[in-house]
Motif scaffolding. Sequence first.
Motif, short mmCIF file in Angstrom:
data_model
loop_
_atom_site.label_atom_id
_atom_site.label_comp_id
_atom_site.label_asym_id
_atom_site.label_seq_id
_atom_site.Cartn_x
_atom_site.Cartn_y
_atom_site.Cartn_z
N GLN A 168 31.15 41.74 32.44
CA GLN A 168 31.83 40.61 33.08
C GLN A 168 30.93 39.71 33.92
O GLN A 168 30.98 38.48 33.76
N HIS A 172 30.66 35.89 32.98
CA HIS A 172 31.32 35.05 33.99
C HIS A 172 30.57 33.72 34.17
O HIS A 172 31.18 32.67 34.43
N TYR A 186 33.97 40.16 38.43
CA TYR A 186 34.28 41.37 37.66
C TYR A 186 35.50 41.20 36.76
O TYR A 186 35.91 42.13 36.08
N GLU A 187 36.09 40.01 36.76
CA GLU A 187 37.26 39.75 35.91
C GLU A 187 36.83 39.35 34.51
O GLU A 187 35.76 38.80 34.30
N TRP A 188 37.71 39.61 33.52
CA TRP A 188 37.52 39.03 32.21
C TRP A 188 37.79 37.54 32.31
O TRP A 188 38.71 37.10 33.00
N SER A 217 34.81 41.44 27.82
CA SER A 217 33.95 40.52 28.57
C SER A 217 33.35 39.47 27.64
O SER A 217 33.45 38.27 27.88
#
Length: 311
Positions: A168, A172, A186-188, A217
């Motif tokens: 991620q 990102h 850390y998010e998709w 990811s």
Amino acid sequence: MEKKIDIHLHLSERPIPDGLGMKISSGAEMLPHLDELGIGFGIIMSSGEKQAMFGSNASCRRIAEQYPDRYAWMCGLDETEPETVYDRLKQYREEGAVGVGELAVNHRLDHPFLEAVFQAAEALGLPVLFHMSPEEGFQYGVVDEPGLPLLERALNKYPNLIFIGHSQPFWHEISGGAGESREERYEWGKGPVTPGGRLGQLFEKYPNLYGDLSANSGGCAMMRDEAFGLAFLETWKDRLMFGTDMVNVDMEFPLGGWLDQKVEEGALSFTACQTIVRGNAKRIFGLGRKLAVNAEEKTDEKTEEKMVKGE
């Protein structure tokens, strides 16, 4: 269309019903599932040198040796004795490792141990596939700051080393104005991509940077904004590689089917798709000869079968 090469698998020699909170499939178990997904060959990631629940160097090597026409393996290094890193990597290369991965030591990218790994891998011609974490002490993975300044430093310092980014915090940075908090990194990825992302700049500047499209990811990075994702795939087709990050036969990630669908629709060129799902892996991991030999062997088997049948 030729079958895909999956550059990111995690497997065990024997099935593990509940390994690390999830089922771990064996190399043998995974083969029919790969066939269903149109994947003809896979690269197994290592969890390190020591005997672990699954995924040690020795275990990965044995699976690849048992099914040489279906698997190759990458090696891992435990965080010990930086002065022996070169010798250890050389030994694993001689045993058949095609790269270093999944590198997930939870230190900043400029940590002395990671620097030793990069220096040795560059000298030995072994690509490095890394999992990235947003900060030290959080989950696992090599660590960089927002905007990936440490990755840029490494790309510049080791110009002959192939870095393959994953997870991620790496993907990102495909969008401009990417958030800088640990939670955001850390998010998709989701929603429209803002032009001016850091990853595009790094791909433009450093020919030794590659991207691993595995898991949600990588998949979300391409599919979250279809127009942008398709353009990104076409632009950087020579630097992107298909993978799944599957651990068991119950897992299936949507990117493979999405890529096939976009080719059928004419939204993604056949050339770009084949380069991403097969060509780059053959080139970067030196699989061309192995796959060519296997193809010849299968052709010979079919010819022999026809002769037996009198066809």
